[in-house]
Design an enzyme around this catalytic site. Sequence first.
Site, PDB file in Angstrom:
ATOM      1  N   HIS A  23       0.830  -1.208   0.000  1.00  0.00           N
ATOM      2  CA  HIS A  23       0.000   0.000   0.000  1.00  0.00           C
ATOM      3  C   HIS A  23       0.870   1.265   0.000  1.00  0.00           C
ATOM      4  CE1 HIS A  23      -3.077  -2.973   0.702  1.00  0.00           C
ATOM      5  NE2 HIS A  23      -2.403  -3.373   1.778  1.00  0.00           N
ATOM      6  N   GLU A  28       2.123 -11.732   5.180  1.00  0.00           N
ATOM      7  CA  GLU A  28       1.169 -11.086   6.081  1.00  0.00           C
ATOM      8  C   GLU A  28       1.705 -11.330   7.486  1.00  0.00           C
ATOM      9  OE1 GLU A  28      -1.323  -9.306   5.198  1.00  0.00           O
ATOM     10  OE2 GLU A  28      -2.049  -9.962   3.248  1.00  0.00           O
TER      11      GLU A  28
END
Length: 333
Positions: A122, A297
């Site tokens: 992001h 993650e």
Amino acid sequence: MSYLGPDFEPQQPRRSRRAPLTVALAALVPGALAGWLVYEAVGGSHGSAAAGGAATPPASSASSAASAASGRSSASSGAPDSSGSSGSSGSPRDDAKPTPAAPAATGSEPLAGKVVVIDPGHNPGNFQHTAEINRKVNIGNNAKECDTTGTSTNDGYPEAQFTLDVSHRLRTLLEQQGATVKLTHDHDDPPWGPCVDERARIGNTAHADAAISIHADGSATGNRGFHVILPGAVHAGGADTRPIVGPSRDLGERIAGNFVRATGSAPANYVGGGTGLVTREDLGGLNLSTVPKVFIECGNMRDSKDAAELTSGAWRQKAAEGISEGIMSFLRR
């Protein structure tokens, strides 16, 4: 882990005391690895979770994971699209400073001549550029949004801030070992994105020996642990991952094993069947890569226990060390 745009200003980090290590944390590492290896030994099928839409991963190599976890190395999403749910968390704590900048390389370091591309998931500016990041780009077998804003803890610590912090720490550790490290973006350069296809292209253009995209998940409360996302075999449109599937799995297994050892975290309890490994074919950053690449993650920002770790500077340093050691193990194989 899509997060559709925070309407808050990220909270300022607060300083707190270093949390003491506990017996429970020390016991977690062998327990997690033992479960992992027992699972592999019996040859069970890997499960998949509905959360995050992860595909069922193929069986992993227990020997590779065990070897990585025992310290085989010598040194110490386009994001997945799952949305978060309730749970408490803390604001970021700066209780461990990033590793100092690496000294000038001499050419004799273990990773001299190696190129690593780090992709901080992001971008902190994405939520101010929703029109740009919502446009579709081709990922080979599909079309997908250019990028997403990412998730956050319930107290407002953004995933994009977390990923940059871990990426900076990881870059320093790898540069200390002589690697040439390139980030796909840094701070406000560019002010949003880049798009998932461009993130893959940066690694390809750099002819990276290894590439990794750093993330934190936004799953349901009670879903805990980390997982490494591996590229599936995609041959469609402009994507052909077949040459990198094998080396990417090797890279992912080594990172997973070292991440357990360095952080004490267990593989995710909600995806990957307890292996910490998930295979996906819907991520542009993997589909369009021509170099060995994985996503990680690091934990679930929407679970209060995971969030307490993700917002700790000391834990983020351990996370960077575990990832670094996995990459080193892969590059020195």
